[in-house]
Every structure is written in structure tokens, then in C-alpha cells.
Design an enzyme around this catalytic site. Structure first.
Site, short mmCIF file in Angstrom:
data_model
loop_
_atom_site.label_atom_id
_atom_site.label_comp_id
_atom_site.label_asym_id
_atom_site.label_seq_id
_atom_site.Cartn_x
_atom_site.Cartn_y
_atom_site.Cartn_z
N GLU A 181 0.82 -1.22 0.00
CA GLU A 181 0.00 0.00 0.00
C GLU A 181 0.85 1.27 0.00
O GLU A 181 1.73 1.42 0.86
CB GLU A 181 -0.92 -0.02 1.24
CG GLU A 181 -1.90 1.13 1.25
CD GLU A 181 -2.86 1.09 2.45
OE1 GLU A 181 -2.98 0.05 3.12
OE2 GLU A 181 -3.48 2.13 2.72
N LYS A 232 -7.12 -0.68 11.74
CA LYS A 232 -6.49 -1.11 10.48
C LYS A 232 -5.27 -0.23 10.22
O LYS A 232 -4.22 -0.71 9.76
CB LYS A 232 -7.50 -1.01 9.33
CG LYS A 232 -7.03 -1.62 8.02
CD LYS A 232 -6.29 -0.65 7.12
CE LYS A 232 -5.87 -1.32 5.81
NZ LYS A 232 -5.09 -0.41 4.96
N ASP A 289 3.93 -14.58 11.41
CA ASP A 289 2.55 -14.94 11.08
C ASP A 289 1.64 -13.73 11.32
O ASP A 289 1.23 -13.46 12.45
CB ASP A 289 2.13 -16.13 11.96
CG ASP A 289 0.75 -16.66 11.64
OD1 ASP A 289 -0.06 -15.91 11.06
OD2 ASP A 289 0.48 -17.81 12.01
N HIS A 347 -2.17 10.46 0.12
CA HIS A 347 -2.46 9.12 -0.38
C HIS A 347 -2.61 9.12 -1.90
O HIS A 347 -2.07 8.28 -2.58
CB HIS A 347 -3.75 8.64 0.28
CG HIS A 347 -3.80 7.16 0.48
ND1 HIS A 347 -4.33 6.33 -0.44
CD2 HIS A 347 -3.38 6.38 1.50
CE1 HIS A 347 -4.24 5.09 -0.01
NE2 HIS A 347 -3.67 5.10 1.18
P1 NAD Z 1 8.77 -23.66 15.43
O1 NAD Z 1 8.03 -24.91 15.73
O2 NAD Z 1 9.42 -23.52 14.12
O3 NAD Z 1 9.92 -23.46 16.52
C1 NAD Z 1 9.69 -23.50 17.87
C2 NAD Z 1 10.81 -24.21 18.56
O4 NAD Z 1 12.06 -23.54 18.43
C3 NAD Z 1 10.61 -24.26 20.05
O5 NAD Z 1 9.66 -25.25 20.35
C4 NAD Z 1 12.01 -24.55 20.57
O6 NAD Z 1 12.22 -25.94 20.65
C5 NAD Z 1 12.92 -23.99 19.49
N1 NAD Z 1 13.79 -22.83 19.91
C6 NAD Z 1 15.05 -22.63 19.47
N2 NAD Z 1 15.57 -21.50 20.00
C7 NAD Z 1 14.62 -20.96 20.79
C8 NAD Z 1 14.55 -19.76 21.59
N3 NAD Z 1 15.56 -18.89 21.67
N4 NAD Z 1 13.39 -19.49 22.22
C9 NAD Z 1 12.35 -20.34 22.14
N5 NAD Z 1 12.38 -21.49 21.42
C10 NAD Z 1 13.49 -21.81 20.74
O7 NAD Z 1 7.88 -22.37 15.61
P2 NAD Z 1 6.72 -21.91 16.58
O8 NAD Z 1 7.06 -20.50 16.95
O9 NAD Z 1 6.46 -22.88 17.67
O10 NAD Z 1 5.43 -21.91 15.62
C11 NAD Z 1 5.23 -20.87 14.72
C12 NAD Z 1 4.55 -21.37 13.47
O11 NAD Z 1 3.29 -21.95 13.79
C13 NAD Z 1 4.27 -20.25 12.51
O12 NAD Z 1 4.72 -20.66 11.24
C14 NAD Z 1 2.76 -20.14 12.53
O13 NAD Z 1 2.29 -19.65 11.31
C15 NAD Z 1 2.32 -21.54 12.82
N6 NAD Z 1 1.00 -21.81 13.39
C16 NAD Z 1 0.18 -20.83 13.87
C17 NAD Z 1 -1.06 -21.14 14.44
C18 NAD Z 1 -1.91 -20.04 15.03
O14 NAD Z 1 -1.48 -18.92 15.15
N7 NAD Z 1 -3.15 -20.33 15.42
C19 NAD Z 1 -1.46 -22.48 14.50
C20 NAD Z 1 -0.60 -23.46 14.00
C21 NAD Z 1 0.63 -23.13 13.47
#
Ligand code: NAD
Length: 425
Positions: A83, A261, A277, A375
Site C-alpha cells: 500500500e 487497520k 505470522d 495518499h
Molecule cells: P517452530 O516450531 O518452528 O519453533 C519452535 C521451537 O524452536 C521451540 O519449540 C524450541 O524448541 C525452538 N527454539 C530454538 N531457540 C529458541 C529460543 N531462543 N526461544 C524459544 N524457542 C526456541 O515455531 P513456533 O514459533 O512454535 O510456531 C510458529 C509457526 O506456527 C508459525 O509458522 C505459525 O504460522 C504456525 N501456526 C500458527 C497457528 C496459530 O497462530 N493459530 C497455529 C498453528 C501453526
């Protein structure tokens, strides 16, 4: 050397000159600058591992908002957005805020909530107590799933349970509180919620259906506030206009939706640039705006005793620096480097400051000169391009449409013909 984000005339530079500035600011390597210039810098094999049924990539412009001073530190803000006006408005608002000392921010611990839905419980109130009584066993099971998160200082920290009345009768909802440290946490929390479900079934005598993170992340909040000197914003009349614009949003959900927004224009620009996300953050923001039972403004604008404008913003911020696609996407990695943030909380606070700036930019324009002024001149360029203008013709056609207050496709086509026929281009 302390580097300033005040890049006067940044907008007048060519993309190459801007990139040279950013390279210097963020110590980017030659390879990183080359990646930013390469329109195909998300390789097909990487994209193919990110989602399903990949056929290509979808480029979006990446701009830099300047002038941000947050907690006395200078930040240049990468924003991925289609945008027009958003990046310019954020930079302009950050300049006004800088005059008042910049943005101040804070955040809660990065705690996400994982919900476990239990149905068919015969004695829900007693079962709720049995769930909390089994807290230690449940938290241990949850933490056994993620030693990496636990070693990073995070993990399941608490457990709650509530009873809700639904069209299917009473349900018991157990809620895991998981400190996600530097990850957004959805996968981490969902894995834990699934792992503890059998224990919860055992102690409640019910049947577990859903085991999933909540995007209404009320325990993971980012906050930003600022003082804008009345002189910088255009005088006390403009301050009053902005406070009145806020009051309108606070009282009317139709206005609040557009007001919020505008805040998300800024936040999502940063969220997308870091490949986080954005649906999770938008869902959390709008749900948070309705937690009182009536949808309202996420921000507040007031006038202080000096007649200056004071803005504040608080919203859920499920954002990560690790995990998800943040470290997979090559441009997201560069965006994080440009931001120079060290933790997910810091990134969330920066995003909140950008949201507040964006809100200020929009409200000032609305209360002062009208939003279309800035805009439409940018929009005119898009119309000119859509009508077939290329090269220098784009600016010529856009300028003429703005001058004549006719920013339309038919006008753009007519002007292109005229300019071509004149032989000047
Ligand atoms: P991920 O599973 O890729 O990574 C998470 C893992 O990283 C942790 O479980 C941990 O083991 C590790 N890790 C390494 N270094 C870390 C640190 N410094 N701090 C914390 N953990 C560390 O990612 P995620 O963040 O668990 O999930 C995010 C993804 O899930 C996004 O892609 C999102 O789009 C998706 N998602 C979202 C929803 C929702 O929002 N409702 C539902 C399902 C999936």
C-alpha cells in the site's frame, strides 16, 4: 559510533543509494545487499519447503521507515507492504515523535495460552479443581516435549481451567501458559497441548477434542507510548483534532475498525518483513480490541497539561525471532539484521511503536489536511502504471492527474496518449 535513523532526504534517493545507506547502517554484507536487489531471492527449493503446492514466489516491495527513536535507540524499520503512503507516513510520524523524545516501550513475558477442550465431564466444577491439583504432573509432561525451549528459559509455567456454557452444554477448558521466549510458539504450544491431553482426560473423566494455541494472547502484550510536542504536530488545533478523532474511534466500532487497520498497517509491515505470522497478530489485535464486550480503539490519544499530544498503544504480540519462517526466509533474516533486535520481545515492542506511529500519521492527516492529499499522489503513480505508463511517463501522468484532481484510469490513458503525441517523451 552511534548511528542515527534520521536519514534526511532518504525518500529522494534512488533505491540503490538507499540500499548503500542501509548497508552502512546495518553492516550488511555484499551478499545480503545482492539478495535485497534480487527479485527472485526466495529460492524455489526454499519456497517449496515452506508451503504446499508451490509454483512460484510472490514479491512485495520492502521499504524502510526512518527517524525511529525507541527507548533512546535509533532503529531503521523494514516494512513489507503493497500500500502506498504507509512507509512515508510512519517515517513522518516518527520524526514528530522524535521531537518529544521518541517512543517508549515495554512488554510482558512472552506467554502464550494453549487451550484443551474437554467435553462430557460429569462433575465439571470438581474436575476443574482436579485439573489444577494435577498442575505439576501436567506442566512436567508439557515441558518434557520441548527441552530446547526449556533450556532457553521458557516452557510451560502455569495452568488454569475454566468452565464455559456452550450450545453443546458445559465444557471444561484447561489452559496451559507457555513462556515462548524468542519463538511465536504455535507449534511449541500445540505440541504441549496434545501431549497433556491424556492426563487431562484421566483426571476429568471427560473427552478431549481441541488442543490448540489461542491467538488472543492477553499474556503476551507489547506496549508503546509517546509525547508529541504540539508545535511538531501542527499546533494545538491539530492536537484537538487528533484527540477528537480518537474519541470517535473509541466510541464507534465502524470507525474503530478503520482506526485499528491503520495501526496494523504499520505493525503488519514489520511482521511481514520478518516473515512472521501476520494472521495470528491481526486476529489477536482485533480480539483484544473487543475484550470489553464492545469493539474499540487499540490506542489512546490525550492532551497533556502543556497542550502536547500523548499517545499509547497496547496489544497482543505473538511474534518470533526464531522458529516459523523467520530464519528460513533470506530477506526476513536481513530485515532482522537491519532492525538490530536481539529478542522477540524487543521486536514486538518495535512493531508496537511502528503501529503507534502509523496511527499518528493517519490521524494527523485525517484531522488536518484529509487523508487523500498524501495518499492520492502515490496512488496516482499506481494508476499511471496500471494504465501503461513506463519510465518518466509515470511521474508526468501522475502529477498531471493530481493537479487536475482526476486520478482515474481513463484520465491516465488519455494523458499517456497526449504526452506520447506531444513528442516530449
Ligand atoms: P517452530 O516450531 O518452528 O519453533 C519452535 C521451537 O524452536 C521451540 O519449540 C524450541 O524448541 C525452538 N527454539 C530454538 N531457540 C529458541 C529460543 N531462543 N526461544 C524459544 N524457542 C526456541 O515455531 P513456533 O514459533 O512454535 O510456531 C510458529 C509457526 O506456527 C508459525 O509458522 C505459525 O504460522 C504456525 N501456526 C500458527 C497457528 C496459530 O497462530 N493459530 C497455529 C498453528 C501453526
Amino acid at each position: 559510533m552511534v548511528k542515527s535513523s534520521q536519514a534526511s532526504g532518504f525518500y529522494k534517493l534512488s533505491p540503490e543509494e538507499r540500499l548503500r545507506f542501509i548497508k552502512e547502517f546495518a553492516n550488511l554484507t555484499e551478499e545480503e545487499t545482492a539478495q535485497l536487489q534480487n527479485m527472485g531471492s526466495l529460492p524455489m527449493n526454499v519456497a517449496d519447503r515452506m508451503i504446499e503446492n508451490v509454483i512460484g514466489v510472490f514479491p512485495v516491495p520492502l521499504g524502510i521507515a526512518t527517524n525511529f527513536l525507541i527507548n533512546d535507540r535509533d532503529y531503521l524499520i523494514p516494512m513489507a507492504i503493497e500500500e502506498p503512503s504507509v512507509v512515508a507516513a510512519a517515517s513522518y510520524a516518527a520524526k514528530m515523535v522524535r521531537d518529544g523524545g521518541g517512543f517508549y516501550t515495554s512488554s510482558t513475558q512472552p506467554i502464550m495460552i494453549g487451550q484443551i477442550q474437554v467435553v462430557g465431564v460429569k462433575d465439571p466444577y470438581a474436575a476443574k479443581m482436579r485439573v489444577t491439583q494435577s498442575k505439576e504432573e501436567i506442566l512436567k509432561k508439557a515441558n518434557d516435549q520441548d527441552p530446547v525451549l526449556v533450556s532457553a528459559g521458557g516452557g510451560a509455567k502455569d495452568l488454569d481451567a475454566k468452565i464455559i456454557n456452550t450450545t453443546q452444554g458445559m465444557m471444561l477448558i484447561a489452559e496451559l501458559h507457555v513462556d515462548c521466549r524468542d519463538v511465536m510458539g504455535a507449534n511449541a504450544v500445540n505440541t504441549m497441548a496434545e501431549a497433556v491431553a491424556p492426563i487431562i482426560e484421566r483426571v476429568t473423566g471427560g473427552h478431549v477434542y481441541l488442543r490448540i494455541i489461542s491467538n488472543l494472547a492477553t499474556k503476551r502484550l507489547a506496549r508503546a507510548w509517546c509525547i508529541v510536542p504540539k508545535k511538531s504536530v501542527g499546533g494545538e488545533e491539530v492536537v484537538d483534532g487528533i484527540v477528537n478523532a480518537y474519541a470517535f474511534a473509541a466510541a464507534d466500532p465502524y470507525r474503530a475498525a478503520t482506526h485499528n487497520k491503520g495501526i496494523l498497517n504499520g505493525i503488519i509491515g514489520v511482521v511481514l518483513a520478518t516473515c512472521n505470522d501476520h494472521r495470528a497478530i491481526e486476529a489477536g489485535a482485533h480480539a483484544y480490541a473487543a475484550t470489553t464486550g464492545r469493539y474499540t480503539s487499540l490506542s489512546t490519544w490525550e492532551k497533556n497539561e502543556n497542550g502536547d499530544l500523548v499517545g499509547s498503544l497496547e496489544l497482543p504480540m505473538a511474534i518470533g525471532l526464531v522458529g516459523g519462517a523467520v530464519r528460513t526466509h533470506p530477506i526476513a533474516k536481513i530485515a532482522v539484521k537491519i532492525l538490530g533486535v536481539k529478542t522477540a520481545n524487543e521486536l514486538g515492542e518495535v512493531a508496537a511503536a511502528v503501529g503507534l506511529a502509523q496511527n499518528l500519521g493517519a490521524l494527523r492527516a485525517l484531522a488536518h489536511e484529509g487523508i487523500q492529499h498524501g495518499h492520492m499522489s502515490l496512488h496516482a503513480r499506481n494508476i499511471a502504471v496500471s494504465a501503461g505508463a513506463t519510465g518518466e511517463l509515470i511521474d508526468l501522468v501522475a502529477a498531471r492527474m493530481v493537479e487536475e484532481h482526476k486520478i482515474r484510469m481513463d484520465k491516465a490513458k488519455e494523458l499517456i496518449e497526449q504526452f506520447k503525441a506531444s513528442g516530449k517523451i
